[in-house]
Scaffold this active site. Structure first.
Site, PDB file in Angstrom:
ATOM      1  CG  MET A   1      -1.317   1.384   1.846  1.00  0.00           C
ATOM      2  SD  MET A   1      -1.395   1.090   3.797  1.00  0.00           S
ATOM      3  CE  MET A   1      -0.463  -0.235   4.244  1.00  0.00           C
ATOM      4  N   PRO A   2       1.925   1.488   0.589  1.00  0.00           N
ATOM      5  CG  PRO A   2       3.276   1.643   2.773  1.00  0.00           C
ATOM      6  CD  PRO A   2       2.339   0.678   1.778  1.00  0.00           C
ATOM      7  CG  LEU A   3       4.352   5.179  -4.905  1.00  0.00           C
ATOM      8  CD1 LEU A   3       5.105   3.827  -5.598  1.00  0.00           C
ATOM      9  CD2 LEU A   3       3.417   5.592  -5.939  1.00  0.00           C
TER      10      LEU A   3
ATOM     11  CB  THR B   1       1.424   7.952  -1.756  1.00  0.00           C
ATOM     12  OG1 THR B   1       2.038   9.056  -2.428  1.00  0.00           O
ATOM     13  CG2 THR B   1       0.143   8.084  -1.843  1.00  0.00           C
TER      14      THR B   1
END
Length: 127
Positions: A1-3, A72
């Protein structure tokens, strides 16, 4: 999920950049509870004229060794968890890559879960 997007001045080795991304990923595993294998990191080498920053905003003494990290991720984590992430990243980069803590700049961008597609044109987190 994090970018994760990491910007730094050009000239670092591929090994340095790989380790940089790995340390940020490890920090997220330890502090914000991301799933294993949720690793999406982009490292950008920039020329000096492409990385413009204040050397003293908020009385933080920054140098050309600055590393700008933008993460993000899904919204919903507490301020305390975010603070733990910032500290863990700065500590790891300092101790393992000799990056000054003053040169670790982190920005979190929080989004709703439906704002992700991990492939196949599907919003995997949307319910």
């Amino acid at each position: 999920m994090p970018l994760v997007r990491i910007d730094l001045l050009e000239g670092k080795t591929a090994e340095f950049k790989s380790q940089l991304g790995e340390l940020v990923y490890e920090s997220m595993l330890e502090t914000i509870g991301i799933p294993e294998e949720d690793k999406f990191v982009i490292v950008n080498d920039l020329k000096a004229e492409e990385l413009i920053f204040s050397t003293n905003y908020l009385d933080v003494d920054r140098t050309e060794g600055i590393v700008i990290i933008q993460i993000t991720m899904n919204e919903g984590r507490t301020t305390e968890v975010k603070k733990a992430l910032y500290k863990t990243v700065a500590d790891k980069l300092n101790s393992q890559l000799a990056i000054r803590k003053e040169d670790v700049f982190i920005n979190l961008v929080e989004v709703n879960k439906e704002n992700w597609s991990f492939g196949n044109g599907i919003a995997q987190y949307a319910e």
